[in-house]
Write a protein that holds these residues in place. Sequence first.
Motif, short mmCIF file in Angstrom:
data_model
loop_
_atom_site.label_atom_id
_atom_site.label_comp_id
_atom_site.label_asym_id
_atom_site.label_seq_id
_atom_site.Cartn_x
_atom_site.Cartn_y
_atom_site.Cartn_z
N LYS A 1 0.83 -1.21 0.00
CA LYS A 1 0.00 0.00 0.00
C LYS A 1 0.86 1.25 0.00
O LYS A 1 0.59 2.22 -0.71
CB LYS A 1 -0.91 -0.03 1.24
N ALA A 2 1.93 1.26 0.78
CA ALA A 2 2.76 2.45 0.96
C ALA A 2 3.57 2.82 -0.28
O ALA A 2 3.84 3.99 -0.51
CB ALA A 2 3.69 2.27 2.15
N VAL A 3 3.96 1.85 -1.08
CA VAL A 3 4.83 2.14 -2.23
C VAL A 3 4.06 2.39 -3.52
O VAL A 3 4.67 2.67 -4.55
CB VAL A 3 5.89 1.04 -2.47
N ALA A 4 2.73 2.27 -3.49
CA ALA A 4 1.94 2.50 -4.71
C ALA A 4 2.21 3.91 -5.23
O ALA A 4 2.16 4.88 -4.47
CB ALA A 4 0.46 2.31 -4.41
N PHE A 5 2.53 4.02 -6.51
CA PHE A 5 2.84 5.32 -7.08
C PHE A 5 1.63 6.24 -7.01
O PHE A 5 0.49 5.81 -7.10
CB PHE A 5 3.32 5.17 -8.53
N GLY A 6 1.88 7.52 -6.83
CA GLY A 6 0.82 8.51 -6.70
C GLY A 6 0.91 9.21 -5.36
O GLY A 6 1.75 8.89 -4.52
N THR A 7 0.03 10.16 -5.17
CA THR A 7 0.01 10.94 -3.94
C THR A 7 -0.91 10.28 -2.93
O THR A 7 -2.00 9.84 -3.27
CB THR A 7 -0.46 12.38 -4.23
N HIS A 8 -0.45 10.22 -1.68
CA HIS A 8 -1.19 9.55 -0.61
C HIS A 8 -1.34 10.47 0.59
O HIS A 8 -0.52 11.37 0.82
CB HIS A 8 -0.46 8.29 -0.15
N ASN A 9 -2.36 10.20 1.39
CA ASN A 9 -2.52 10.84 2.69
C ASN A 9 -1.88 9.90 3.71
O ASN A 9 -2.30 8.75 3.85
CB ASN A 9 -3.98 11.08 3.01
N VAL A 10 -0.87 10.39 4.37
CA VAL A 10 -0.13 9.59 5.35
C VAL A 10 -0.38 10.19 6.73
O VAL A 10 -0.26 11.41 6.92
CB VAL A 10 1.38 9.58 5.04
N GLU A 11 -0.71 9.34 7.68
CA GLU A 11 -0.93 9.77 9.05
C GLU A 11 -0.05 8.95 9.98
O GLU A 11 -0.01 7.73 9.87
CB GLU A 11 -2.40 9.59 9.44
N VAL A 12 0.65 9.63 10.86
CA VAL A 12 1.47 8.98 11.87
C VAL A 12 0.91 9.37 13.23
O VAL A 12 0.72 10.56 13.51
CB VAL A 12 2.95 9.40 11.77
N ARG A 13 0.61 8.38 14.05
CA ARG A 13 0.10 8.62 15.40
C ARG A 13 1.08 8.03 16.40
O ARG A 13 1.61 6.94 16.18
CB ARG A 13 -1.25 7.93 15.62
N TRP A 14 1.30 8.75 17.49
CA TRP A 14 2.15 8.17 18.53
C TRP A 14 1.73 8.69 19.90
O TRP A 14 1.10 9.74 20.02
CB TRP A 14 3.63 8.41 18.26
N ALA A 15 2.08 7.92 20.91
CA ALA A 15 1.83 8.28 22.31
C ALA A 15 3.18 8.44 22.98
O ALA A 15 4.07 7.62 22.79
CB ALA A 15 1.01 7.19 22.99
N GLN A 16 3.31 9.52 23.75
CA GLN A 16 4.57 9.75 24.45
C GLN A 16 4.29 10.21 25.87
O GLN A 16 3.25 10.81 26.14
CB GLN A 16 5.44 10.75 23.71
N ASP A 17 5.22 9.92 26.75
CA ASP A 17 5.10 10.31 28.15
C ASP A 17 5.60 11.75 28.32
O ASP A 17 6.56 12.16 27.67
CB ASP A 17 5.91 9.39 29.04
N VAL A 18 4.93 12.49 29.20
CA VAL A 18 5.32 13.86 29.52
C VAL A 18 5.34 14.01 31.03
O VAL A 18 4.39 13.61 31.72
CB VAL A 18 4.34 14.88 28.90
N LEU A 19 6.42 14.57 31.57
CA LEU A 19 6.59 14.78 33.00
C LEU A 19 6.34 16.25 33.32
O LEU A 19 6.96 17.14 32.72
CB LEU A 19 8.00 14.38 33.44
N SER A 20 5.42 16.52 34.25
CA SER A 20 5.10 17.89 34.67
C SER A 20 5.97 18.30 35.85
O SER A 20 6.60 17.47 36.50
CB SER A 20 3.62 17.99 35.07
#
Length: 168
Positions: free
Chosen positions: A72-91
Amino acid sequence: MAWLDIVGAVAANTVYVDGALVAKNATVTLPEVTPVTSELKAGGTVEIPIPAQVEAMEATVTLAGPDAGMKKAVAFGTHNVEVRWAQDVLSNDGTSRTVGCKAFMRATPKTIPGLSVEVGSAQENELTLGVTRYQLFVDGEEMFLIDQLNDIFRANGTDYGSAVVELL
């Protein structure tokens, strides 16, 4: 003295291409945004950024191997790519919380990754993407939106491209 939250480790991530999951816990490098600069003569040479233009943007995603996600990722043409991640934050009060981050890109594969095949080793294949639109959200708040094709150069709520577009 002001306190800044301390951003910790990324707990997990996912990568989607046109809404389909293509990778989990992958190594992702999001684009560096570099403004085009102009040289001015002022007591020497001064280089200043042109706020409505940026250099070509590029992202990389390390894929596990030749699977449905890679297909899916290498198919020629323009794609909508979304990257989601969770990270820890210290207050500053010592409490820790998990923050969600999302990056949205309009991207075109620049390469089909070469495959590394070694007995007993997991495959890691780096896909390079040419990016024309890049938007980043951290904890639900937009950090910036760079859209080269639609002259949008927004950071911290200010659209630096609109002043140029209004004059044209």
